[in-house]
Design a protein around this motif. Sequence first.
Motif, mmCIF file in Angstrom:
data_model
loop_
_atom_site.group_PDB
_atom_site.id
_atom_site.type_symbol
_atom_site.label_atom_id
_atom_site.label_comp_id
_atom_site.label_asym_id
_atom_site.label_seq_id
_atom_site.Cartn_x
_atom_site.Cartn_y
_atom_site.Cartn_z
ATOM 1 N N LYS A 5 -56.549 66.113 44.342
ATOM 2 C CA LYS A 5 -56.751 64.844 45.041
ATOM 3 C C LYS A 5 -56.628 63.609 43.956
ATOM 4 O O LYS A 5 -56.256 62.589 44.114
ATOM 5 C CB LYS A 5 -58.224 64.866 45.710
ATOM 6 N N THR A 29 -52.851 63.475 50.275
ATOM 7 C CA THR A 29 -54.002 63.630 50.973
ATOM 8 C C THR A 29 -53.975 63.077 52.297
ATOM 9 O O THR A 29 -53.452 61.704 52.554
ATOM 10 C CB THR A 29 -55.132 63.286 50.209
ATOM 11 N N LYS A 30 -54.802 63.268 53.348
ATOM 12 C CA LYS A 30 -54.860 62.423 54.639
ATOM 13 C C LYS A 30 -56.416 63.064 55.275
ATOM 14 O O LYS A 30 -56.618 64.031 55.150
ATOM 15 C CB LYS A 30 -53.909 62.794 55.757
ATOM 16 N N ASP A 31 -57.150 62.123 55.592
ATOM 17 C CA ASP A 31 -58.520 62.271 55.898
ATOM 18 C C ASP A 31 -59.134 63.181 55.206
ATOM 19 O O ASP A 31 -59.876 64.168 55.733
ATOM 20 C CB ASP A 31 -58.584 62.872 57.494
ATOM 21 N N GLY A 32 -59.073 63.178 53.925
ATOM 22 C CA GLY A 32 -59.819 64.096 52.986
ATOM 23 C C GLY A 32 -59.189 65.498 52.960
ATOM 24 O O GLY A 32 -59.843 66.270 51.935
ATOM 25 N N LYS A 33 -58.239 65.746 53.634
ATOM 26 C CA LYS A 33 -57.527 66.976 53.329
ATOM 27 C C LYS A 33 -56.253 66.983 52.349
ATOM 28 O O LYS A 33 -55.610 65.962 52.594
ATOM 29 C CB LYS A 33 -57.311 67.574 54.861
ATOM 30 N N THR A 45 -51.461 72.245 55.725
ATOM 31 C CA THR A 45 -52.802 71.630 55.237
ATOM 32 C C THR A 45 -53.468 72.856 54.436
ATOM 33 O O THR A 45 -53.631 73.964 55.053
ATOM 34 C CB THR A 45 -53.599 71.171 56.585
#
Length: 69
Positions: A5, A29-33, A45
């Motif tokens: 991240k 990353t997207k929405d913490g993933k 993912t």
Amino acid sequence: SSAIKTMVADDGGAHDVKTVGGCKLSLSTKDGKVLIKDEAGNTATVTIADVKQSNGVIHVIDKVLLPKS
């Protein structure tokens, strides 16, 4: 996972890595993933991060990624 991240953030939203086989993966990353995109445009993912193994650490993903054909 936190290191990935950080690399993504430092690179402005995407970080490219080369596999042992010479393929390129793009991490984002997207929405913490953490998301991983292969050369064919498929995206997986990370579902379980930082799984310790006898020869290193792995990340479990939800799809199969393939090299560009």
